[in-house]
Design an enzyme around this catalytic site. Structure first.
Site, PDB file in Angstrom:
ATOM      1  CD  GLU A 145      -2.464  -1.625   1.934  1.00  0.00           C
ATOM      2  OE1 GLU A 145      -2.506  -1.051   3.052  1.00  0.00           O
ATOM      3  OE2 GLU A 145      -3.392  -2.220   2.710  1.00  0.00           O
ATOM      4  CD  GLU A 148      -4.571  -7.869   1.818  1.00  0.00           C
ATOM      5  OE1 GLU A 148      -5.831  -7.258   2.564  1.00  0.00           O
ATOM      6  OE2 GLU A 148      -3.642  -7.699   1.664  1.00  0.00           O
TER       7      GLU A 148
HETATM    8  O1  G3I Z   1      -3.479  -8.378  18.999  1.00  0.00           O
HETATM    9  C1  G3I Z   1      -3.166  -7.407  19.671  1.00  0.00           C
HETATM   10  C2  G3I Z   1      -3.956  -7.313  20.991  1.00  0.00           C
HETATM   11  O2  G3I Z   1      -2.943  -8.079  22.250  1.00  0.00           O
HETATM   12  C3  G3I Z   1      -5.071  -6.246  21.386  1.00  0.00           C
HETATM   13  O3  G3I Z   1      -5.273  -6.606  22.729  1.00  0.00           O
HETATM   14  C4  G3I Z   1      -6.059  -5.679  20.500  1.00  0.00           C
HETATM   15  C5  G3I Z   1      -6.373  -4.440  21.025  1.00  0.00           C
HETATM   16  O4  G3I Z   1      -6.030  -2.818  20.475  1.00  0.00           O
HETATM   17  O5  G3I Z   1      -5.372  -5.291  19.093  1.00  0.00           O
HETATM   18  C6  G3I Z   1      -4.928  -6.949  18.537  1.00  0.00           C
HETATM   19  O6  G3I Z   1      -4.690  -5.880  17.924  1.00  0.00           O
HETATM   20  C7  G3I Z   1      -5.504  -6.118  16.997  1.00  0.00           C
HETATM   21  C8  G3I Z   1      -4.521  -6.856  15.311  1.00  0.00           C
HETATM   22  O7  G3I Z   1      -4.999  -7.201  14.284  1.00  0.00           O
HETATM   23  C9  G3I Z   1      -5.282  -7.991  15.616  1.00  0.00           C
HETATM   24  O8  G3I Z   1      -5.949  -8.534  15.777  1.00  0.00           O
HETATM   25  C10 G3I Z   1      -4.761  -4.557  16.251  1.00  0.00           C
HETATM   26  O9  G3I Z   1      -5.622  -3.866  17.128  1.00  0.00           O
HETATM   27  C11 G3I Z   1      -6.152  -4.080  14.721  1.00  0.00           C
HETATM   28  O10 G3I Z   1      -5.702  -2.833  14.383  1.00  0.00           O
HETATM   29  C12 G3I Z   1      -5.152  -5.156  13.360  1.00  0.00           C
HETATM   30  O11 G3I Z   1      -6.344  -5.074  12.206  1.00  0.00           O
HETATM   31  C13 G3I Z   1      -6.011  -6.080  11.528  1.00  0.00           C
HETATM   32  C14 G3I Z   1      -5.693  -4.454  10.274  1.00  0.00           C
HETATM   33  O12 G3I Z   1      -4.938  -5.060   9.224  1.00  0.00           O
HETATM   34  C15 G3I Z   1      -4.243  -3.220  10.838  1.00  0.00           C
HETATM   35  O13 G3I Z   1      -3.549  -4.510  10.541  1.00  0.00           O
HETATM   36  C16 G3I Z   1      -6.425  -6.738  10.382  1.00  0.00           C
HETATM   37  O14 G3I Z   1      -7.278  -7.588  11.834  1.00  0.00           O
HETATM   38  C17 G3I Z   1      -6.422  -7.147   9.620  1.00  0.00           C
HETATM   39  O15 G3I Z   1      -7.168  -7.885   8.735  1.00  0.00           O
HETATM   40  C18 G3I Z   1      -6.484  -6.023   8.799  1.00  0.00           C
HETATM   41  O16 G3I Z   1      -5.678  -6.305   7.645  1.00  0.00           O
HETATM   42  C19 G3I Z   1      -5.508  -5.484   6.267  1.00  0.00           C
HETATM   43  C20 G3I Z   1      -3.936  -6.297   5.447  1.00  0.00           C
HETATM   44  O17 G3I Z   1      -2.863  -6.761   6.758  1.00  0.00           O
HETATM   45  C21 G3I Z   1      -3.197  -5.135   4.519  1.00  0.00           C
HETATM   46  N1  G3I Z   1      -4.441  -4.751   3.672  1.00  0.00           N
HETATM   47  C22 G3I Z   1      -5.821  -4.033   4.214  1.00  0.00           C
HETATM   48  C23 G3I Z   1      -5.590  -5.461   5.282  1.00  0.00           C
HETATM   49  C24 G3I Z   1      -7.246  -5.005   6.255  1.00  0.00           C
HETATM   50  O18 G3I Z   1      -7.126  -4.085   6.594  1.00  0.00           O
END
Ligand code: G3I
Length: 357
Positions: free
Chosen positions: A153, A270
């Site tokens: 991205e 994705e």
């Molecule tokens: O692991 C922590 C946990 O310890 C904590 O308690 C919790 C609450 O803050 O957060 C957890 O981390 C979260 C993580 O997902 C794992 O669940 C993050 O806050 C959350 O922001 C993260 O969201 C992910 C997002 O990318 C950002 O990385 C989504 O699951 C994931 O589906 C999404 O995937 C992205 C691709 O990587 C790139 N393309 C877009 C796609 C959708 O946004």
């Protein structure tokens, strides 16, 4: 699981036709493999550890997996001098144990950076942190990865930067050269894996997405012209049923054809279909979502350079699109429902895979 699959397949050969799995009912990995493709999904680490139904269905349907989150900086590089491969290694073992290939996501991104990053990385040391991250993480999985989203991205024309680049910490720290630095480091770390560029918002005939397609093409042309070692493009394909009016198959085919013309392999990386703006009725929603999957994938798979299709999750039980509907109805965006039952979307993906010549 392998023994179970082998037994079922051998038994199916011996069983009377009435009991044999019909070709249409074969798992998506079988539909894909029959046409030289891979089908897979983003893997939820915690669920794979704790939900045996999920892991069984994942192994049955997929021959490619990508960690949804655990190879992002915040997990795999939690401190400046420390890496944590425990979650990634669990997924790698799961894949190896079920004949599932693995791809990496993602080495250079502006999201999910650890807390220490902003207060530690400077213009003076950014290149060293970037190269060390790539060498260490790719090196750890050397020879075991189908492909990597090396950079994710990097294009966002509304930011107004040269070449449509997104204003990210990497651009601010290293300038546009961060891309070349990343792909050069990736080639040195694991020459076996396809080094890819991955992006979203490229699917529909709108002025914004046309501008982004042009900027992505310009980036890929520049990298190829400079002989930067990049071999693949990841089309994220986060789709929306509400946007279907802006989907024109020939626009998608032209874009993918131009990318293929650069000598790049293409992965649909994705894919999911948001149902947030659809009516609550689940049968109508499932039909609309399935139509999006079938039309998009049929168009995309007409491009011979497309080698894999991944959905961003396998089941509605684990999707990042949960809780998006105003009526709070559960999302119905992936091939399997929350009880791992195949939905019309599953059949739409199978049908599209079978159109591949
Ligand atoms: O692991 C922590 C946990 O310890 C904590 O308690 C919790 C609450 O803050 O957060 C957890 O981390 C979260 C993580 O997902 C794992 O669940 C993050 O806050 C959350 O922001 C993260 O969201 C992910 C997002 O990318 C950002 O990385 C989504 O699951 C994931 O589906 C999404 O995937 C992205 C691709 O990587 C790139 N393309 C877009 C796609 C959708 O946004």
């Amino acid at each position: 699981m392998i023994a179970r699959r082998a037994f079922l397949q051998s038994a199916a050969c011996l069983a009377p036709a009435a009991f044999r799995l019909s070709a249409a009912e074969e798992p998506l990995r079988v539909h894909a493999a029959a046409h030289g493709l891979l089908y897979g999904a983003a893997a939820n680490y915690r669920a794979l550890q704790n939900d045996s139904d999920y892991s069984a269905h994942f192994a049955e349907e997929c021959n490619l997996l990508v960690p949804e989150n655990v190879l992002k900086w915040s997990t795999v590089h939690p401190e400046p001098q420390r890496f944590d491969f425990v979650p990634g290694d669990f997924l790698a073992r799961f894949g190896a144990g079920h004949e599932i290939q693995m791809r990496g996501h993602t080495l250079v991104w502006h999201e999910q950076l650890p807390r220490w990053f902003a207060e530690t990385v400077t213009k003076e040391n950014a290149r060293e942190y970037l190269e060390t991250h790539i060498h260490t993480v790719m090196g750890h999985y050397q020879g075991r990865m189908h492909s990597w989203d090396v950079v994710n991205e990097a294009i966002h024309p509304p930011d107004g930067c040269d070449d449509g680049l997104r204003k990210t910490p990497w651009l601010e720290l290293l300038g546009p050269e961060y891309l070349e630095i990343a792909y050069t480091a990736a080639a040195a770390a694991d020459g076996h894996a396809l080094a890819g560029y991955n992006d979203y918002g490229l699917d529909y005939q709108t002025p914004e997405q046309e501008a982004k397609r042009m900027a992505v093409l310009a980036l890929l042309r520049r990298l190829k012209k400079q002989k930067i070692p990049i071999q693949a493009f990841g089309m994220q394909a986060h789709l929306s049923a509400a946007q279907q009016k802006n989907f024109q198959p020939q626009v998608l085919r032209r874009f993918l054809g131009e990318i293929a013309g650069l000598g790049l392999k293409i992965l649909i990386t994705e894919m999911d279909v948001s149902d947030a703006d659809l009516p609550a009725d689940t049968e109508a929603r499932d039909r609309a979502v399935a139509e999006v999957y079938e039309r998009y994938l049929t168009a995309a798979l007409a491009e011979p350079a497309v080698v894999a299709v991944l959905t961003w999750g396998l089941t509605d039980k684990y999707t990042w699109l949960a809780h998006r509907r105003a009526d709070a109805a559960p999302a119905r965006v992936l091939p399997l429902d929350v009880e791992f039952q195949r939905k019309p979307a599953w059949y739409a993906i199978a049908k599209a895979l079978d159109t591949r010549r």
